[in-house]
Design a protein around this motif. Structure first.
Motif, short mmCIF file in Angstrom:
data_model
loop_
_atom_site.label_atom_id
_atom_site.label_comp_id
_atom_site.label_asym_id
_atom_site.label_seq_id
_atom_site.Cartn_x
_atom_site.Cartn_y
_atom_site.Cartn_z
N PHE A 29 -0.30 4.47 3.04
CA PHE A 29 -0.34 3.09 2.54
C PHE A 29 0.95 2.77 1.80
O PHE A 29 1.45 3.59 1.03
N THR A 30 1.48 1.59 2.07
CA THR A 30 2.66 1.08 1.37
C THR A 30 2.33 -0.32 0.86
O THR A 30 1.24 -0.84 1.12
N GLN A 31 3.26 -0.92 0.16
CA GLN A 31 3.11 -2.30 -0.32
C GLN A 31 1.82 -2.48 -1.11
O GLN A 31 1.21 -3.55 -1.07
N THR A 32 1.39 -1.47 -1.83
CA THR A 32 0.15 -1.60 -2.62
C THR A 32 0.33 -2.52 -3.82
O THR A 32 -0.63 -2.79 -4.53
N ASP A 33 1.54 -3.03 -3.99
CA ASP A 33 1.83 -3.93 -5.11
C ASP A 33 1.85 -5.40 -4.70
O ASP A 33 2.35 -6.25 -5.43
N LEU A 34 1.26 -5.73 -3.58
CA LEU A 34 1.24 -7.13 -3.12
C LEU A 34 0.29 -8.00 -3.93
O LEU A 34 0.36 -9.22 -3.87
N GLY A 35 -0.61 -7.38 -4.66
CA GLY A 35 -1.54 -8.11 -5.52
C GLY A 35 -1.23 -7.85 -6.97
O GLY A 35 -0.08 -7.61 -7.35
N SER A 36 -2.25 -7.85 -7.79
CA SER A 36 -2.09 -7.63 -9.23
C SER A 36 -2.04 -6.13 -9.54
O SER A 36 -2.31 -5.29 -8.67
N ALA A 37 -1.74 -5.82 -10.79
CA ALA A 37 -1.75 -4.42 -11.23
C ALA A 37 -3.15 -3.83 -11.08
O ALA A 37 -3.31 -2.67 -10.69
N GLU A 38 -4.17 -4.62 -11.35
CA GLU A 38 -5.55 -4.14 -11.18
C GLU A 38 -5.86 -3.89 -9.70
O GLU A 38 -6.53 -2.91 -9.37
#
Length: 94
Positions: free
Chosen positions: A70-79
């Motif tokens: 998995f990549t780009q796991t930061d496309l949403g919020s920190a939560e």
């Protein structure tokens, strides 16, 4: 693959479409996008609740994948990112 566990699917999907657009200029990625029936790279991101994301990961393994990254796991919020990492940690123990 880009992926995020979130309850705000529409916002994260819109961000994925924007952030992953550069892939659409690369011929090999254009082919993958087309083969998946999508028109934008961001449409291929795995975005949804824990059940949705887990099901998509299972689909890859069922198709013969031996590793899923998995990549780009930061496309949403920190939560959202914490939820994503939590799920991935739980699934890696199975």
């Amino acid at each position: 693959m880009a992926g995020v566990v979130t309850s705000d699917v529409e916002r994260v999907r819109a961000n994925a479409v924007e952030q992953l657009a550069f892939y659409e200029r690369i011929p090999s990625y254009q082919r993958v996008i087309g083969l998946e029936g999508a028109s934008r790279a961001g449409e291929l991101a795995v975005i949804g609740d824990e059940e949705t994301v887990a099901a998509e990961i299972r689909r890859y393994f069922d198709a013969g994948a031996t590793d899923v990254v998995f990549t780009q796991t930061d496309l949403g919020s920190a939560e959202d990112q914490r939820r994503t990492w939590r799920l991935l940690g739980e699934l890696s123990g199975k």
